[in-house]
Design a protein around this motif. Structure first.
Motif, short mmCIF file in Angstrom:
data_model
loop_
_atom_site.label_atom_id
_atom_site.label_comp_id
_atom_site.label_asym_id
_atom_site.label_seq_id
_atom_site.Cartn_x
_atom_site.Cartn_y
_atom_site.Cartn_z
N ASP A 35 0.85 -1.27 -0.01
CA ASP A 35 -0.18 0.01 -0.13
C ASP A 35 0.79 1.06 -0.26
OD1 ASP A 35 -2.44 -1.74 -0.14
OD2 ASP A 35 -2.35 -1.22 2.13
N GLU A 36 1.98 1.13 0.77
CA GLU A 36 2.37 2.37 0.49
C GLU A 36 3.42 2.45 -0.87
OE1 GLU A 36 6.81 3.83 3.46
OE2 GLU A 36 5.46 2.11 4.28
N SER A 37 4.19 1.50 -0.94
CA SER A 37 4.46 1.19 -2.57
C SER A 37 3.21 2.39 -3.14
CB SER A 37 5.35 0.07 -3.07
OG SER A 37 5.47 -0.43 -2.26
N ILE A 38 2.04 2.22 -3.60
CA ILE A 38 1.39 2.26 -3.96
C ILE A 38 1.53 3.83 -3.93
CG2 ILE A 38 -1.27 2.45 -4.78
CD1 ILE A 38 -1.17 -0.35 -4.59
N ASP A 39 1.52 4.61 -3.13
CA ASP A 39 1.31 6.07 -2.42
C ASP A 39 3.12 6.43 -3.04
OD1 ASP A 39 -1.10 5.70 -1.34
OD2 ASP A 39 -0.54 5.38 0.93
N LEU A 40 3.75 5.80 -2.62
CA LEU A 40 5.19 5.95 -3.42
C LEU A 40 5.14 6.36 -4.89
CD1 LEU A 40 7.74 4.60 -0.55
CD2 LEU A 40 7.02 7.00 -1.44
N TYR A 41 4.41 5.66 -5.85
CA TYR A 41 4.51 5.68 -7.06
C TYR A 41 3.39 6.44 -7.46
CZ TYR A 41 3.76 4.30 -11.56
OH TYR A 41 4.02 4.05 -13.66
N GLU A 42 2.25 6.88 -7.49
CA GLU A 42 1.23 7.78 -6.86
C GLU A 42 2.16 9.34 -7.15
OE1 GLU A 42 -1.83 7.36 -4.57
OE2 GLU A 42 -2.89 5.38 -6.96
N ARG A 43 3.45 9.62 -5.64
CA ARG A 43 3.18 10.83 -5.67
C ARG A 43 4.83 11.13 -6.14
NH1 ARG A 43 4.15 15.55 -2.64
NH2 ARG A 43 6.36 15.74 -1.59
N GLY A 44 6.01 10.47 -7.10
CA GLY A 44 6.28 9.96 -7.59
C GLY A 44 6.18 10.39 -8.54
N GLU A 45 5.39 9.95 -9.57
CA GLU A 45 4.83 10.22 -10.55
C GLU A 45 4.28 11.74 -10.84
OE1 GLU A 45 3.86 9.52 -14.84
OE2 GLU A 45 4.90 8.87 -13.56
N ALA A 46 3.90 11.97 -9.07
CA ALA A 46 3.33 13.85 -9.75
C ALA A 46 4.78 14.34 -9.62
CB ALA A 46 2.61 13.67 -8.18
N LEU A 47 5.56 14.22 -9.13
CA LEU A 47 6.77 14.66 -8.46
C LEU A 47 7.85 14.66 -10.45
CD1 LEU A 47 8.00 13.80 -5.15
CD2 LEU A 47 7.98 15.60 -6.27
N ARG A 48 7.66 13.86 -10.77
CA ARG A 48 8.08 13.04 -12.08
C ARG A 48 7.18 14.92 -12.77
NH1 ARG A 48 7.13 12.74 -16.89
NH2 ARG A 48 5.13 11.34 -16.38
N LYS A 49 6.16 14.59 -13.24
CA LYS A 49 5.98 15.92 -14.21
C LYS A 49 5.80 16.74 -13.87
CE LYS A 49 1.22 12.48 -14.88
NZ LYS A 49 -0.43 12.18 -15.10
N ALA A 50 6.18 17.57 -12.27
CA ALA A 50 6.21 19.13 -11.90
C ALA A 50 7.71 19.04 -12.18
CB ALA A 50 6.16 18.92 -10.40
N CYS A 51 8.94 18.25 -12.50
CA CYS A 51 9.79 18.51 -13.18
C CYS A 51 10.01 18.76 -14.72
CB CYS A 51 10.76 17.06 -12.31
SG CYS A 51 11.25 17.38 -11.05
N GLN A 52 8.99 17.69 -15.31
CA GLN A 52 9.24 17.70 -16.25
C GLN A 52 8.70 19.30 -16.78
OE1 GLN A 52 10.29 15.40 -18.39
NE2 GLN A 52 10.13 17.19 -19.91
N ALA A 53 7.70 19.50 -16.38
CA ALA A 53 7.38 20.82 -16.93
C ALA A 53 7.79 21.67 -16.21
CB ALA A 53 5.41 20.82 -15.67
N ARG A 54 8.72 21.86 -15.09
CA ARG A 54 9.68 23.04 -15.50
C ARG A 54 10.61 22.81 -16.18
NH1 ARG A 54 9.01 21.64 -9.62
NH2 ARG A 54 7.18 23.66 -8.82
N LEU A 55 11.33 21.69 -16.41
CA LEU A 55 12.22 21.53 -17.52
C LEU A 55 11.55 22.07 -18.95
CD1 LEU A 55 13.89 18.18 -16.46
CD2 LEU A 55 15.45 20.25 -16.73
N ASP A 56 10.38 21.79 -19.22
CA ASP A 56 10.22 21.96 -20.43
C ASP A 56 9.58 23.76 -20.92
OD1 ASP A 56 9.63 19.73 -21.90
OD2 ASP A 56 7.48 19.20 -20.93
N ALA A 57 9.37 24.15 -18.91
CA ALA A 57 9.24 25.78 -19.43
C ALA A 57 11.26 25.85 -19.35
CB ALA A 57 8.44 26.54 -17.85
#
Length: 85
Positions: A35-57
């Motif tokens: 269950d914690e792995s799933i939560d971590l994965y979701e947080r990781g995906e949100a972090l990845r998207k945020a980093c990618q958006a900043r790199l794209d900008a």
């Protein structure tokens, strides 16, 4: 407030990247319950998207550099991250 609790929108790029690296390390360790792995994965995906958006900008801002007649940078144009490219 720990790094895990900090809202992603409040993080700068470097903080988000460190948080993403921490998530990846924890997931790779294999010592996290499912269950914690799933939560971590979701947080990781949100972090990845945020980093990618900043790199794209950042990339878009770099591409806005105006070149002079001699091909050298002559200035910049304002970049509005809110408007579509």
């Amino acid at each position: 407030m720990t790094e895990q609790d900090t809202p992603i929108a409040d993080m700068n790029f470097e903080e988000a990247l460190r948080a993403l690296e921490s998530v990846v390390r924890r997931l790779e360790s294999g010592d996290v319950p499912l269950d914690e792995s799933i939560d971590l994965y979701e947080r990781g995906e949100a972090l990845r998207k945020a980093c990618q958006a900043r790199l794209d900008a950042a990339q878009a801002r770099i591409e806005k550099i105006v070149q002079g007649v001699d091909g050298k940078p002559a200035g910049t144009e304002p970049f509005d991250a809110g408007s579509p490219a």
